[in-house]
Scaffold this active site. Structure first.
Site, PDB file in Angstrom:
ATOM      1  CG  ASP A 150       6.857  66.241  54.778  1.00 20.20           C
ATOM      2  OD1 ASP A 150       7.392  65.306  55.377  1.00 20.20           O
ATOM      3  OD2 ASP A 150       5.888  66.863  55.237  1.00 20.20           O
ATOM      4  CB  VAL A 171      11.809  74.045  58.474  1.00 19.83           C
ATOM      5  CG1 VAL A 171      12.530  73.142  59.453  1.00 19.83           C
ATOM      6  CG2 VAL A 171      11.672  73.365  57.119  1.00 19.83           C
TER       7      VAL A 171
END
Ligand code: IMP
Ligand code: MG
Length: 182
Positions: free
Chosen positions: A102, A155
Site C-alpha cells: 500500500d 480489499v
C-alpha cells in the site's frame, strides 16, 4: 459470495492462473539457489502456501510477523516486529512474499532490517500493489514479482483482513460500506 462483500475483484481462477505464472518466473530465477522464502504474516500466508506448492526445486521457508500499530484501514508507518526469523540469512538468497503493498512502509522497514544481516540478495514478491491516486504517495520500492496492480481501495480475502476477518475468502474482494460503519 460472502454477504459482506460488495464486489469480487480477483476470482479464485484468476489468482490461480497468475500465481502459476509467477511460480514459473521464480523457478527460472531461483531453481539452483536454495532460496529462503519469507512469508510476512499473517496476510501473505495464503498466497505463500499456494505459491510454494508450485515451486518444484529446493527451498526453505521462514516467517516474519510485523504490525503497523492499530487496527483499521490506514497504514501508520510505525512497524513493530512481533516474530522475527528463525533462520540466519547471511549470504542467503531471500525472496520476501507479501500480500499487498500500500504505502510500502512495512516492506521498506523490513528490507532495511534484513540488509543489516547481509544476505546475498533480497527480492520482493507481492500479490497486490495498490496504485495510488496521488503519485507522490506511490511507493518507491522496486517489486520484482507482482501479481496484480489494483486501484486504491481497501480489499479483503485470500489472506487479507479487515479487523482480522475475511482472510479465508478464496477470492479478493471489496467490502460493503455498511461493514465499516458497524
Ligand atoms: P503498507 O505498509 O502501507 O504497504 O501496508 C502494508 C500492510 O497493510 C499489508 O501487508 C497489509 O497487511 C495491510 N494492508 C494494506 N492495504 C490493505 C488492504 O487493502 N486490505 C487489507 N490489508 C491491507
Ligand atoms: Mg500484511
Amino acid at each position: 459470495m460472502n454477504e459482506d462483500i460488495k464486489e469480487i475483484l480477483i476470482t479464485k481462477d484468476q489468482l490461480h492462473m497468475r500465481i502459476k505464472e509467477l511460480a514459473h518466473q521464480i523457478t527460472t530465477d531461483y531453481k539452483n539457489k536454495n532460496p529462503l522464502i519469507i512469508c510476512i504474516l499473517k496476510g501473505a500466508v495464503v498466497f505463500m502456501t499456494d505459491l510454494i506448492r508450485m515451486l518444484e526445486f529446493p527451498l526453505e521457508i521462514d516467517f516474519m510477523s510485523v504490525s503497523s500499530y492499530g487496527a483499521g484501514t490506514e497504514s501508520s508507518g510505525i512497524v513493530r516486529i512481533i516474530k522475527d526469523l528463525d533462520t540466519t540469512i547471511k549470504d542467503r538468497d531471500m525472496l520476501i512474499v507479501e500480500d499487498i503493498l500500500d504505502t510500502g512502509l512495512t516492506l521498506d522497514y523490513l528490507i532495511r532490517t534484513f540488509e543489516e544481516r547481509m544476505p546475498k540478495s533480497i527480492k520482493i514478491c507481492s500479490l497486490l500493489i495498490k496504485e495510488k491516486n496521488d503519485p507522490r504517495k506511490q511507493t518507491r520500492l522496486n517489486v520484482d514479482y507482482v501479481g496484480f496492480r489494483i486501484k486504491d481501495e481497501f480489499v479483503v480475502g485470500y489472506g487479507l483482513d479487515y479487523n482480522e476477518k475475511y482472510r479465508n475468502l478464496p477470492y479478493v474482494g471489496i467490502l460493503k460500506e455498511s461493514v465499516y460503519s458497524n
